[in-house]
Design a protein around this motif. Structure first.
Motif, PDB file in Angstrom:
ATOM      1  N   LEU A 145      24.447 -20.626 -22.907  1.00 18.76           N
ATOM      2  CA  LEU A 145      24.543 -21.580 -24.010  1.00 18.76           C
ATOM      3  C   LEU A 145      23.392 -22.569 -23.974  1.00 18.76           C
ATOM      4  O   LEU A 145      22.763 -22.863 -24.997  1.00 18.76           O
ATOM      5  CB  LEU A 145      25.879 -22.317 -23.931  1.00 18.76           C
ATOM      6  CG  LEU A 145      26.118 -23.416 -24.973  1.00 18.76           C
ATOM      7  CD1 LEU A 145      26.143 -22.830 -26.375  1.00 18.76           C
ATOM      8  CD2 LEU A 145      27.423 -24.152 -24.679  1.00 18.76           C
ATOM      9  N   ALA A 146      23.088 -23.090 -22.779  1.00 17.58           N
ATOM     10  CA  ALA A 146      22.016 -24.075 -22.658  1.00 17.58           C
ATOM     11  C   ALA A 146      20.662 -23.477 -23.012  1.00 17.58           C
ATOM     12  O   ALA A 146      19.789 -24.179 -23.536  1.00 17.58           O
ATOM     13  CB  ALA A 146      21.992 -24.619 -21.228  1.00 17.58           C
ATOM     14  N   SER A 147      20.478 -22.189 -22.741  1.00 15.35           N
ATOM     15  CA  SER A 147      19.197 -21.544 -22.993  1.00 15.35           C
ATOM     16  C   SER A 147      18.814 -21.574 -24.467  1.00 15.35           C
ATOM     17  O   SER A 147      17.631 -21.625 -24.812  1.00 15.35           O
ATOM     18  CB  SER A 147      19.231 -20.091 -22.496  1.00 15.35           C
ATOM     19  OG  SER A 147      19.481 -20.042 -21.120  1.00 15.35           O
ATOM     20  N   VAL A 148      19.805 -21.525 -25.331  1.00 14.50           N
ATOM     21  CA  VAL A 148      19.527 -21.551 -26.765  1.00 14.50           C
ATOM     22  C   VAL A 148      19.806 -22.920 -27.367  1.00 14.50           C
ATOM     23  O   VAL A 148      19.114 -23.383 -28.261  1.00 14.50           O
ATOM     24  CB  VAL A 148      20.343 -20.466 -27.493  1.00 14.50           C
ATOM     25  CG1 VAL A 148      20.163 -20.588 -28.998  1.00 14.50           C
ATOM     26  CG2 VAL A 148      19.886 -19.095 -27.040  1.00 14.50           C
ATOM     27  N   ALA A 149      20.823 -23.626 -26.833  1.00 17.22           N
ATOM     28  CA  ALA A 149      21.130 -24.967 -27.346  1.00 17.22           C
ATOM     29  C   ALA A 149      19.969 -25.916 -27.090  1.00 17.22           C
ATOM     30  O   ALA A 149      19.720 -26.829 -27.891  1.00 17.22           O
ATOM     31  CB  ALA A 149      22.402 -25.501 -26.693  1.00 17.22           C
ATOM     32  N   LEU A 154      14.907 -12.142 -17.206  1.00 18.81           N
ATOM     33  CA  LEU A 154      15.677 -13.095 -18.000  1.00 18.81           C
ATOM     34  C   LEU A 154      14.761 -14.011 -18.810  1.00 18.81           C
ATOM     35  O   LEU A 154      14.969 -14.219 -20.003  1.00 18.81           O
ATOM     36  CB  LEU A 154      16.573 -13.920 -17.076  1.00 18.81           C
ATOM     37  CG  LEU A 154      17.307 -15.108 -17.705  1.00 18.81           C
ATOM     38  CD1 LEU A 154      18.315 -14.633 -18.738  1.00 18.81           C
ATOM     39  CD2 LEU A 154      18.004 -15.940 -16.622  1.00 18.81           C
ATOM     40  N   PHE A 155      13.735 -14.555 -18.158  1.00 17.38           N
ATOM     41  CA  PHE A 155      12.871 -15.514 -18.838  1.00 17.38           C
ATOM     42  C   PHE A 155      12.008 -14.860 -19.904  1.00 17.38           C
ATOM     43  O   PHE A 155      11.535 -15.542 -20.815  1.00 17.38           O
ATOM     44  CB  PHE A 155      12.016 -16.265 -17.823  1.00 17.38           C
ATOM     45  CG  PHE A 155      12.714 -17.452 -17.231  1.00 17.38           C
ATOM     46  CD1 PHE A 155      12.452 -18.730 -17.671  1.00 17.38           C
ATOM     47  CD2 PHE A 155      13.680 -17.285 -16.243  1.00 17.38           C
ATOM     48  CE1 PHE A 155      13.114 -19.823 -17.145  1.00 17.38           C
ATOM     49  CE2 PHE A 155      14.343 -18.361 -15.698  1.00 17.38           C
ATOM     50  CZ  PHE A 155      14.067 -19.635 -16.157  1.00 17.38           C
ATOM     51  N   ALA A 156      11.793 -13.557 -19.801  1.00 17.84           N
ATOM     52  CA  ALA A 156      11.092 -12.869 -20.886  1.00 17.84           C
ATOM     53  C   ALA A 156      11.867 -13.006 -22.192  1.00 17.84           C
ATOM     54  O   ALA A 156      11.287 -13.104 -23.277  1.00 17.84           O
ATOM     55  CB  ALA A 156      10.911 -11.388 -20.551  1.00 17.84           C
ATOM     56  N   GLY A 157      13.204 -13.063 -22.081  1.00 15.61           N
ATOM     57  CA  GLY A 157      14.022 -13.215 -23.281  1.00 15.61           C
ATOM     58  C   GLY A 157      14.148 -14.649 -23.733  1.00 15.61           C
ATOM     59  O   GLY A 157      13.851 -14.980 -24.884  1.00 15.61           O
ATOM     60  N   ILE A 158      14.552 -15.555 -22.831  1.00 17.26           N
ATOM     61  CA  ILE A 158      14.874 -16.904 -23.270  1.00 17.26           C
ATOM     62  C   ILE A 158      13.634 -17.744 -23.554  1.00 17.26           C
ATOM     63  O   ILE A 158      13.720 -18.754 -24.258  1.00 17.26           O
ATOM     64  CB  ILE A 158      15.786 -17.624 -22.246  1.00 17.26           C
ATOM     65  CG1 ILE A 158      15.076 -17.830 -20.913  1.00 17.26           C
ATOM     66  CG2 ILE A 158      17.074 -16.859 -22.065  1.00 17.26           C
ATOM     67  CD1 ILE A 158      15.895 -18.606 -19.910  1.00 17.26           C
ATOM     68  N   VAL A 159      12.476 -17.372 -23.010  1.00 19.72           N
ATOM     69  CA  VAL A 159      11.248 -18.129 -23.279  1.00 19.72           C
ATOM     70  C   VAL A 159      10.418 -17.492 -24.388  1.00 19.72           C
ATOM     71  O   VAL A 159       9.948 -18.170 -25.303  1.00 19.72           O
ATOM     72  CB  VAL A 159      10.396 -18.263 -21.999  1.00 19.72           C
ATOM     73  CG1 VAL A 159       9.033 -18.889 -22.313  1.00 19.72           C
ATOM     74  CG2 VAL A 159      11.128 -19.100 -20.964  1.00 19.72           C
ATOM     75  N   PHE A 160      10.242 -16.169 -24.334  1.00 18.82           N
ATOM     76  CA  PHE A 160       9.280 -15.536 -25.226  1.00 18.82           C
ATOM     77  C   PHE A 160       9.879 -15.010 -26.527  1.00 18.82           C
ATOM     78  O   PHE A 160       9.157 -14.858 -27.507  1.00 18.82           O
ATOM     79  CB  PHE A 160       8.536 -14.419 -24.487  1.00 18.82           C
ATOM     80  CG  PHE A 160       7.622 -14.945 -23.419  1.00 18.82           C
ATOM     81  CD1 PHE A 160       6.376 -15.459 -23.742  1.00 18.82           C
ATOM     82  CD2 PHE A 160       8.015 -14.968 -22.089  1.00 18.82           C
ATOM     83  CE1 PHE A 160       5.527 -15.969 -22.776  1.00 18.82           C
ATOM     84  CE2 PHE A 160       7.181 -15.472 -21.109  1.00 18.82           C
ATOM     85  CZ  PHE A 160       5.937 -15.979 -21.450  1.00 18.82           C
TER      86      PHE A 160
END
Length: 530
Positions: free
Chosen positions: A150-154, A286-292
């Motif tokens: 949730l925090a990754s997108v919020a 994981l960070f490839a998704g939530i960052v890029f």
């Protein structure tokens, strides 16, 4: 106070504990992403565009370097005292960031905030390990995984809303009510946990060596190749050499000290030795998704920061379903190895689809059909590895062992972002030179880097960037395969059904004698009791 086993907690008390530590973790997880959308506005207010990346890097360096230190301190001094210190330090940094008057001050204050943030997530997982039996732990850590998702997108969503409406200062002020609530909720809920060891001794030299080594190497990883800090420059090579020397001295020192910050004997346990590398590589994935993915939507699709956050809701939904569902299945079956294997295979397949067909990332239904299973796959990995490590170690090392997982997660995420950035830069910079751009500039400044381009040039740049993101997603798929291969070597130990510290710990890699399906809590017993 003597080092005693944690008391048995009722289900209601566990929920109280969970609520407090989840709030603390929400602050730390959201802070890693909420600031990114406000960076261009900060640069406009303070100037110093060349210093802009250090606003993120300062927090990253401080939080990563201190994560294993917090774990050891919590073993020595007790979880409650150390967690509340981390919360107060994080809140102090947030207030200072709000009052910053220059980019230099913002960088320093973000470092202070990171000093607190380094303990929030790892201590949250550790405390859950204190109050819940390993067999049941997946249920609660799955929920914490949902909080992280949730925090990754919020974070980007709220960052965009605050920056565009009430001002960027609110991305830090929002931490104050969250932190106050976390302090109140943990003050009473954690009061029953042991206060720590009778005569704790802090390995100050080990802490200094570790912080110096990690900071040096992460600066090289995250800033290497930037203007003025080329990979072959004297500064970059010298800092890399310094980091390597400090790391070697740290490892030598830790083998000889009585209370090491990072107990090296933990890595002789097969579960810990495999789980931490899996966590590091999985964090890259994981960070490839939530960052890029948000950057892809903003740069290629022209979405705003707020809109890109909304478009990633399917990813959050999938991560939440994977973390919560995986935790419940672990509690029911008593087995855990199969779940990260399924998750990493699913993540590899979905990243492969995004790499071959990058245009579907922002295309409504097709995007949902890819992002939900991608999120489910990612959600099945991190919480499970934490459960596996906690189940394999003795109670006295629980904090240090859990912090090692958090450390490798932060380290993998940091190195992963740097690696993906370097690959993206190499893939697109040559074709962007005609427009006066580079891949690194685009990643650091986002859509602001494209402002002023003629319409006809913008279309060509967008096509080039999409190919760069496709290369990046294919690399993420390959790394998921690497993590899958490593997980095949993970040793699966029976999950204990007794509360932590309530059954004898074995001296080797076998901490208990329970078998899946046995030792379930009896009727009327508190949750987590044998």
């Amino acid at each position: 106070m003597p080092d005693t086993a944690p008391p048995v907690f009722t289900h209601r008390e566990i929920l109280q504990v969970f609520s407090g530590v989840a709030l603390a973790m929400l602050m730390a997880a959201m802070d890693q992403t909420i600031v990114a959308t406000a960076l261009p506005t900060m640069a406009g207010a303070f100037g110093g565009l060349d210093l802009l990346p250090w606003v993120v890097t300062a927090y990253l360096l401080a939080s990563t370097a201190t994560t294993p230190i917090y774990g050891k301190l919590s073993d020595l001094y007790g979880r409650k005292r150390v967690l509340q210190t981390a919360i107060l330090l994080f809140l102090a940094g947030s207030v200072l960031c709000t009052a910053a008057q220059s980019m230099t001050q913002m960088i320093v204050f973000r470092g202070i905030q990171g000093l607190g943030g380094g303990g929030l997530m790892s201590l949250a997982f550790t405390i859950i390990g204190d109050v819940v039996a390993p067999r049941e732990r997946g249920r609660y850590q799955g929920l914490i995984g949902g909080v992280f998702a949730l925090a990754s997108v919020a974070g980007p969503l709220l960052g965009g809303v605050f920056t565009e409406t009430v001002g960027w200062h609110w991305i830090f002020l929002i931490n104050l009510p969250l932190g106050a609530a976390a302090l109140v909720m943990t003050h009473r809920a954690l009061g029953r946990l042991p206060a720590g060891r009778a005569k704790p001794r802090i390995d100050l030299l080990g802490a200094a060596l570790l912080a110096g080594a990690v900071t040096s190497l992460l600066v090289v990883a995250t800033r290497g190749g930037s203007p003025g800090f080329a990979w072959s420059s004297t500064g970059c090579l010298g800092l890399a050499g310094l980091g390597a020397v400090l790391l070697a001295i740290f490892l030598w020192h830790e083998r000889r000290t009585e209370e090491p910050i990072l107990p090296l004997h933990l890595f002789r346990l097969p579960v810990v030795a495999i789980a931490n590398p899996v966590v590091a590589v999985s964090a890259m994935v994981l960070f490839a998704g939530i960052v890029f993915l948000p950057l892809h939507l903003q740069l290629v699709r022209g979405a705003s920061a707020t809109a890109s956050g909304l478009l990633l809701l399917p990813l959050v939904l999938g991560m939440t379903l994977g973390a919560v569902g995986g935790g419940r299945l672990i509690a029911r079956s008593g087995r855990y190895k199969v779940f990260p294997l399924v998750g990493l295979a699913l993540a590899a397949a979905m990243y492969l689809v995004l790499g071959l067909l990058p245009a579907i990332a922002g295309d409504g239904l097709w995007s949902t059909l890819v992002l939900v299973p991608l999120g489910m796959g990612l959600g099945l990995v991190m919480p499970v590895m934490t459960v596996a490590v906690q189940n394999a170690v003795a109670q006295r090392d629980l904090g240090a062992a859990t912090a090692s997982v958090g450390f490798f997660r932060s380290l993998g995420g940091s190195v992963g972002v740097a690696l993906f950035g370097a690959v993206f830069n190499a893939a697109v910079s040559e074709r962007l030179e005609g427009a006066g751009l580079s891949g690194r500039a685009v990643l650091e400044h986002g859509a602001a880097a494209l402002n002023g381009l003629p319409a006809e040039a913008r279309a060509g740049v967008a096509a080039t960037l999409e190919q760069g993101f496709a290369t990046l997603f294919l690399l993420a798929a390959a790394l998921a395969v690497v993590a899958f291969a490593l997980t095949l070597f993970l040793r699966e130990l029976p999950l204990r059904s007794a509360a932590p510290g309530r059954e004898p710990q074995a001296s080797k890699d076998q901490p208990g004698t329970d078998r899946p399906g046995k030792g379930q809590p009896g009727k009327g017993q508190p949750a987590g009791a044998a």
